[in-house]
Scaffold this active site. Sequence first.
Site, PDB file in Angstrom:
ATOM      1  N   SER A 108       0.829  -1.208   0.000  1.00  0.00           N
ATOM      2  CA  SER A 108       0.000   0.000   0.000  1.00  0.00           C
ATOM      3  C   SER A 108       0.861   1.255   0.000  1.00  0.00           C
ATOM      4  CB  SER A 108      -0.902   0.000   1.235  1.00  0.00           C
ATOM      5  OG  SER A 108      -1.577   1.224   1.381  1.00  0.00           O
ATOM      6  N   TYR A 135      -3.547   5.247  -4.516  1.00  0.00           N
ATOM      7  CA  TYR A 135      -4.848   5.888  -4.566  1.00  0.00           C
ATOM      8  C   TYR A 135      -4.734   7.123  -5.454  1.00  0.00           C
ATOM      9  CZ  TYR A 135      -5.867   3.068  -0.421  1.00  0.00           C
ATOM     10  OH  TYR A 135      -6.057   2.029   0.452  1.00  0.00           O
ATOM     11  N   THR A 178      -6.336   1.687  -6.648  1.00  0.00           N
ATOM     12  CA  THR A 178      -7.543   1.476  -5.847  1.00  0.00           C
ATOM     13  C   THR A 178      -8.377   2.744  -5.889  1.00  0.00           C
ATOM     14  OG1 THR A 178      -6.314   0.002  -4.379  1.00  0.00           O
ATOM     15  CG2 THR A 178      -8.440   0.815  -3.586  1.00  0.00           C
ATOM     16  N   LYS A 188      -8.344  -1.958  -9.061  1.00  0.00           N
ATOM     17  CA  LYS A 188      -8.951  -2.653  -7.930  1.00  0.00           C
ATOM     18  C   LYS A 188     -10.221  -1.924  -7.483  1.00  0.00           C
ATOM     19  CE  LYS A 188      -7.488  -4.622  -3.473  1.00  0.00           C
ATOM     20  NZ  LYS A 188      -8.448  -3.976  -2.543  1.00  0.00           N
ATOM     21  N   HIS A 201     -13.567  -3.514  -1.205  1.00  0.00           N
ATOM     22  CA  HIS A 201     -12.704  -2.951  -0.153  1.00  0.00           C
ATOM     23  C   HIS A 201     -12.891  -3.699   1.161  1.00  0.00           C
ATOM     24  CE1 HIS A 201     -10.086   0.697  -0.341  1.00  0.00           C
ATOM     25  NE2 HIS A 201      -9.927   0.373   0.923  1.00  0.00           N
ATOM     26  N   ARG A 231     -10.822 -16.940   3.267  1.00  0.00           N
ATOM     27  CA  ARG A 231     -10.298 -17.396   4.558  1.00  0.00           C
ATOM     28  C   ARG A 231      -9.758 -18.821   4.492  1.00  0.00           C
ATOM     29  NH1 ARG A 231     -11.021 -12.748   4.836  1.00  0.00           N
ATOM     30  NH2 ARG A 231     -12.227 -11.530   6.363  1.00  0.00           N
TER      31      ARG A 231
END
Length: 393
Positions: free
Chosen positions: A109, A131, A157, A255, A279, A314
């Site tokens: 990120s 971003y 994103t 994304k 998100h 998961r």
Amino acid sequence: MGRNSWFETVAEAERRAKKYLPSTVHGALVAGSERGCTLHDNTGAFAELGFAPRVVGHHAQRDLTTTVLGVESAFPVVISPTGVQAVHPDGEVAVARAAANRGVIMGLSSFASKPLEEVTEANPHTFYQMYWTGTRDSMAQRMERARAAGAKALIATLDWSFSHGRDWGSPSIPEKIDLRTMLRLAPDVLPRPRWLWTFAKSGRIPDLTAPNLQPPGGRAPTFFGAYGEWMQTTPPTWDDVKWLREEWGGPFLLKGVSRVDDAKRAVDVGVSGISVSNHGGNNLDTTPATIRLLPSIAEAVGDEVEVLLDGGVRRGGDVAKALALGARAVLIGRAYLWGLAAGGQAGVENVLDILRGGLDSAVLGLGHSSVHELSPDDLVVPDGFTRTAGSVR
């Protein structure tokens, strides 16, 4: 990790993270907005899908390898970029090392707590996430830095809508860690001595700055300073997305796609891939689970760009289900953050091993020799399971 530190499911990693972390830190990892409908649908929808295993014809050897945007991966799981990983002193560097040791791609990120250069050194197969924040000049400078550091792809994103309010309460995250803040947080932190000792041994305190947004010759902004700039930047147009893609010049992943028409527009502006994402349930609540939206988007554009899925993964079986419905790979977020909190680098490796093992079991039971053979025929999809958003024309 020490004795009895291995965990066998991501759910156990989550339980350990909750016991280990101060409540304010753990609260920052809890996803969801408003009622949390999307958050729960992201995970719950996977459980609605059933497998259709074969009784004979299993393969002794299974190939789980793939490529994502031209980068090789040992299995189709990508580390999703998440901001300020202050749950552990080594943060994103520990995650990058774990991903490298397991042969998967690291997503970093722009709000990360560790510099891009340290992360690409730990894992050369790093995708850098941005971003739409600041000026075009500042964004071009960040892309140039990412290129110089060796980032293999850019992730844009663009779906964040700054949803506010959670029925269970939002976490209280400080602007910075100083003496006053430490005294205020002491009642929350002192009952978690293991977490405190981990940082004390490292000689560092949690870093709440964003070093990858540091301007040339300037100081890195605080997380909230960077967040404020993001909120105040005029949202991008499709022409802006095209400019980002052209300015970057390499593999480019968009994304946050939920709609078929957005997926088609993304193809038109030349993206290399898209991630079907909401998100992690943190955006507009009541958006359907991404696994429900995936089939219509994959059918519409899967022959033209790579389609990834992000949200609710998961288990290794979840990875298999996403691949069967048209995803090239999945991105994981909170799963590895819980592993990081529970055991640092080894905890992230533990999570990746769980996902790989579960995926391998699914490929075996479904009678395939490769993840690339997975298809809707391997699943029992209940009537009304899928959702389609946006025009399909």
